[in-house]
Write an enzyme that holds these catalytic residues in place. Sequence first.
Site, PDB file in Angstrom:
ATOM      1  N   VAL A  16       0.822  -1.213   0.000  1.00  0.00           N
ATOM      2  CA  VAL A  16       0.000   0.000   0.000  1.00  0.00           C
ATOM      3  C   VAL A  16       0.855   1.263   0.000  1.00  0.00           C
ATOM      4  O   VAL A  16       0.654   2.165  -0.813  1.00  0.00           O
ATOM      5  CB  VAL A  16      -0.964  -0.014   1.219  1.00  0.00           C
ATOM      6  N   ASP A  35      10.727   3.604   5.729  1.00  0.00           N
ATOM      7  CA  ASP A  35      10.470   2.254   6.229  1.00  0.00           C
ATOM      8  C   ASP A  35      11.565   1.859   7.206  1.00  0.00           C
ATOM      9  O   ASP A  35      12.700   2.330   7.103  1.00  0.00           O
ATOM     10  CB  ASP A  35      10.417   1.252   5.061  1.00  0.00           C
ATOM     11  N   LYS A  40      14.865  -3.159   2.320  1.00  0.00           N
ATOM     12  CA  LYS A  40      13.828  -2.680   1.405  1.00  0.00           C
ATOM     13  C   LYS A  40      14.163  -1.281   0.890  1.00  0.00           C
ATOM     14  O   LYS A  40      14.069  -0.994  -0.300  1.00  0.00           O
ATOM     15  CB  LYS A  40      12.502  -2.645   2.183  1.00  0.00           C
ATOM     16  N   GLU A 156      -7.622   2.463   2.506  1.00  0.00           N
ATOM     17  CA  GLU A 156      -7.181   2.137   1.138  1.00  0.00           C
ATOM     18  C   GLU A 156      -7.988   0.957   0.589  1.00  0.00           C
ATOM     19  O   GLU A 156      -8.283   0.020   1.307  1.00  0.00           O
ATOM     20  CB  GLU A 156      -5.683   1.790   1.170  1.00  0.00           C
ATOM     21  N   PHE A 254     -16.896 -10.525  -8.151  1.00  0.00           N
ATOM     22  CA  PHE A 254     -16.805 -11.331  -6.925  1.00  0.00           C
ATOM     23  C   PHE A 254     -17.835 -12.454  -6.886  1.00  0.00           C
ATOM     24  O   PHE A 254     -18.307 -12.851  -5.841  1.00  0.00           O
ATOM     25  CB  PHE A 254     -16.884 -10.449  -5.662  1.00  0.00           C
ATOM     26  N   GLY A 258     -14.643 -20.785  -6.585  1.00  0.00           N
ATOM     27  CA  GLY A 258     -13.279 -21.315  -6.604  1.00  0.00           C
ATOM     28  C   GLY A 258     -12.884 -21.936  -5.283  1.00  0.00           C
ATOM     29  O   GLY A 258     -13.727 -22.524  -4.590  1.00  0.00           O
ATOM     30  N   CYS A 265      -5.648  -9.251   3.221  1.00  0.00           N
ATOM     31  CA  CYS A 265      -6.748  -8.399   3.696  1.00  0.00           C
ATOM     32  C   CYS A 265      -8.005  -9.151   4.119  1.00  0.00           C
ATOM     33  O   CYS A 265      -8.383  -9.087   5.284  1.00  0.00           O
ATOM     34  CB  CYS A 265      -7.093  -7.367   2.626  1.00  0.00           C
ATOM     35  N   LYS A 268      -7.875 -11.425   7.339  1.00  0.00           N
ATOM     36  CA  LYS A 268      -7.672 -10.735   8.613  1.00  0.00           C
ATOM     37  C   LYS A 268      -8.760  -9.688   8.883  1.00  0.00           C
ATOM     38  O   LYS A 268      -9.176  -9.503  10.017  1.00  0.00           O
ATOM     39  CB  LYS A 268      -6.269 -10.125   8.687  1.00  0.00           C
TER      40      LYS A 268
HETATM   41  N1  LIG Z   1      -2.122  -5.212   0.639  1.00  0.00           N
HETATM   42  C1  LIG Z   1      -3.304  -4.784   0.267  1.00  0.00           C
HETATM   43  O1  LIG Z   1      -3.837  -5.166  -0.776  1.00  0.00           O
HETATM   44  C2  LIG Z   1      -4.048  -3.766   1.100  1.00  0.00           C
HETATM   45  C3  LIG Z   1      -5.148  -3.100   0.550  1.00  0.00           C
HETATM   46  C4  LIG Z   1      -5.804  -2.161   1.339  1.00  0.00           C
HETATM   47  C5  LIG Z   1      -5.395  -1.911   2.643  1.00  0.00           C
HETATM   48  N2  LIG Z   1      -4.335  -2.600   3.143  1.00  0.00           N
HETATM   49  C6  LIG Z   1      -3.895  -2.273   4.506  1.00  0.00           C
HETATM   50  O2  LIG Z   1      -2.762  -1.414   4.403  1.00  0.00           O
HETATM   51  C7  LIG Z   1      -1.828  -1.678   5.468  1.00  0.00           C
HETATM   52  C8  LIG Z   1      -0.471  -2.035   4.894  1.00  0.00           C
HETATM   53  O3  LIG Z   1      -0.604  -3.238   4.161  1.00  0.00           O
HETATM   54  P1  LIG Z   1       0.546  -3.774   3.192  1.00  0.00           P
HETATM   55  O4  LIG Z   1       0.017  -4.960   2.506  1.00  0.00           O
HETATM   56  O5  LIG Z   1       1.103  -2.642   2.427  1.00  0.00           O
HETATM   57  O6  LIG Z   1       1.627  -4.226   4.300  1.00  0.00           O
HETATM   58  P2  LIG Z   1       3.143  -4.669   4.049  1.00  0.00           P
HETATM   59  O7  LIG Z   1       3.418  -5.682   5.097  1.00  0.00           O
HETATM   60  O8  LIG Z   1       3.356  -5.004   2.621  1.00  0.00           O
HETATM   61  O9  LIG Z   1       3.962  -3.340   4.356  1.00  0.00           O
HETATM   62  C9  LIG Z   1       4.048  -2.738   5.613  1.00  0.00           C
HETATM   63  C10 LIG Z   1       5.373  -2.004   5.685  1.00  0.00           C
HETATM   64  O10 LIG Z   1       5.411  -1.236   6.886  1.00  0.00           O
HETATM   65  C11 LIG Z   1       6.757  -1.265   7.354  1.00  0.00           C
HETATM   66  N3  LIG Z   1       6.787  -0.852   8.759  1.00  0.00           N
HETATM   67  C12 LIG Z   1       6.382  -1.518   9.862  1.00  0.00           C
HETATM   68  N4  LIG Z   1       6.569  -0.765  10.954  1.00  0.00           N
HETATM   69  C13 LIG Z   1       7.094   0.407  10.538  1.00  0.00           C
HETATM   70  C14 LIG Z   1       7.501   1.602  11.202  1.00  0.00           C
HETATM   71  N5  LIG Z   1       7.387   1.755  12.514  1.00  0.00           N
HETATM   72  N6  LIG Z   1       8.012   2.608  10.462  1.00  0.00           N
HETATM   73  C15 LIG Z   1       8.140   2.473   9.109  1.00  0.00           C
HETATM   74  N7  LIG Z   1       7.770   1.375   8.431  1.00  0.00           N
HETATM   75  C16 LIG Z   1       7.245   0.350   9.132  1.00  0.00           C
HETATM   76  C17 LIG Z   1       7.203  -2.684   7.096  1.00  0.00           C
HETATM   77  O11 LIG Z   1       8.614  -2.813   7.126  1.00  0.00           O
HETATM   78  C18 LIG Z   1       6.589  -2.923   5.723  1.00  0.00           C
HETATM   79  O12 LIG Z   1       7.485  -2.567   4.680  1.00  0.00           O
HETATM   80  C19 LIG Z   1      -2.473  -2.767   6.310  1.00  0.00           C
HETATM   81  O13 LIG Z   1      -3.216  -2.167   7.329  1.00  0.00           O
HETATM   82  C20 LIG Z   1      -3.414  -3.462   5.335  1.00  0.00           C
HETATM   83  O14 LIG Z   1      -4.494  -4.092   5.976  1.00  0.00           O
HETATM   84  C21 LIG Z   1      -3.635  -3.505   2.398  1.00  0.00           C
END
Ligand SMILES: NC(=O)c1ccc[n+]([C@@H]2O[C@H](COP(=O)([O-])OP(=O)(O)OC[C@H]3O[C@@H](n4cnc5c(N)ncnc54)[C@H](O)[C@@H]3O)[C@@H](O)[C@H]2O)c1
Length: 445
Positions: A16, A35, A40, A156, A254, A258, A265, A268
């Site tokens: 995200v 990050d 990374k 998001e 949707f 399958g 997402c 959880k």
């Molecule tokens: N992946 C999806 O499709 C999606 C879609 C919508 C919403 N979300 C939500 O968005 C959020 C992020 O999801 P994601 O999939 O991008 O997660 P991710 O695990 O891919 O990325 C999270 C990042 O945050 C970093 N991080 C953790 N603690 C930190 C800190 N204190 N300072 C700086 N960086 C830090 C981690 O190192 C990691 O790179 C979650 O709440 C998720 O539920 C995800």
Amino acid sequence: MSLIKMNIAVIGTGYVGLSTGVCLAEIGHQVNGIDVDEAKINELLQGSSPIYEPELEPLLQKNMKKGNLFFTTSLEIGLKDAEIIILAVGTPQHEDGSVDLSYLFGAAKDLAPHLKNKSIVVIKSTVPVGTNHQVKKLIEDHLPHPIAFDMISNPEFLRQGSAISDTLHPDRIIIGSLESSAASKVEAMYQPLHASIIHTSIESAEMIKYASNAFLATKISFINQIANLCESVGADVEDVAMGMGMDKRIGATFLQAGIGYGGSCFPKDTKALLHMAKQNGHHFSQLNETIAINDTQPLLLVKKAVNRFTDLKGKKIALLGLSFKPETDDMREAPSIKIAQKLLELGTVVTAYDPIAIDRAKQVLGNSIHYANSVWEALKDADALFLLTEWGEFKRIDVTRVTGLMKQPIIFDGRNCFDTDKIEACEKIEYYPVGKKAILKEGFY
Ligand SMILES: NC(=O)c1ccc[n+]([C@@H]2O[C@H](COP(=O)([O-])OP(=O)(O)OC[C@H]3O[C@@H](n4cnc5c(N)ncnc54)[C@H](O)[C@@H]3O)[C@@H](O)[C@H]2O)c1
């Protein structure tokens, strides 16, 4: 209205945060991605994306070259001129389904000393209702001296596999706020996207995200139950879904039957909403069922194989597709994990191929299974094929070549990915899709 260029910091450069940061730079803002993961950040500073997401890497490189996108592990450097700070860190789940907010709270505490007067903190991570208020209090408690700042909830909705396109062309943008000038500033940040903006309270914004994901997950579990029933009564779930989906009140998306939903997402977020409901004295029985159906759905494919073979011990099974959906390398909660583990438990020899996700799959499944470099290598001498992710490469596959390579051309298609006309054209094949009649060609054996 022309763009007002803003200094934006995005904390968390995962799926995200990185997609958001790259797209905000692309529409003209100055963006710093921050990050804690040094590896990374180093990879990003080389212009290389740590995740696979279509269109991401070229946009990343283009905007870094332009000088409007930068990455750092330092909050001091990253937040130096930030007017808007977007929190996009992970919010995984605890065993009991509640949300682990430790990354978010950690980031909130750490950013406080670097916060500038009148800046805006935006929570983009998916968080339970009430979290924005908790984060505000946490930041206030860690400010070296009192300053004015605002909180915005901006959940998001991007989908992995089309994250860039979804971020640049969102269906809607939700801005939950207490204070209208902060909300207007965040709206101005998104102005070049010309998206529909919905302003709500912070609580409603937080809830919209959970309600949306729970509803989509429920749609999937619902069609999977219909599919299971279709198999018993001789109906075809694809025809049923098409007939349902043309009703505008239902919609066609949707409704693909399958092996269930996975990813970071839906699993959880449904559990978090259930937990939130419980904590507030609500018995959300429908959501309970959505989750329960999804827990068993992947295993139904294995059950079909057990019915077909009676004993799977020693059988060579080829898995095509490992990621939880196509166009992503993400293995989080992928149904393939449950299926591979169950097949191993039953004594099969599993060989898997995925166009992108093998490295990440190795982190989860280790060397319990074999990994192939191509579809053809995976299928060689296989007793059965399990199709688990509907990658384009698999949809276009030459089914005759598939059947020629396998020891027994028996296919369990967990995504209804193969074209039934091509299956029908094969001389020898057993084909078991989801929610549709099996195709069993005469002359087999
Ligand atoms: N992946 C999806 O499709 C999606 C879609 C919508 C919403 N979300 C939500 O968005 C959020 C992020 O999801 P994601 O999939 O991008 O997660 P991710 O695990 O891919 O990325 C999270 C990042 O945050 C970093 N991080 C953790 N603690 C930190 C800190 N204190 N300072 C700086 N960086 C830090 C981690 O190192 C990691 O790179 C979650 O709440 C998720 O539920 C995800």
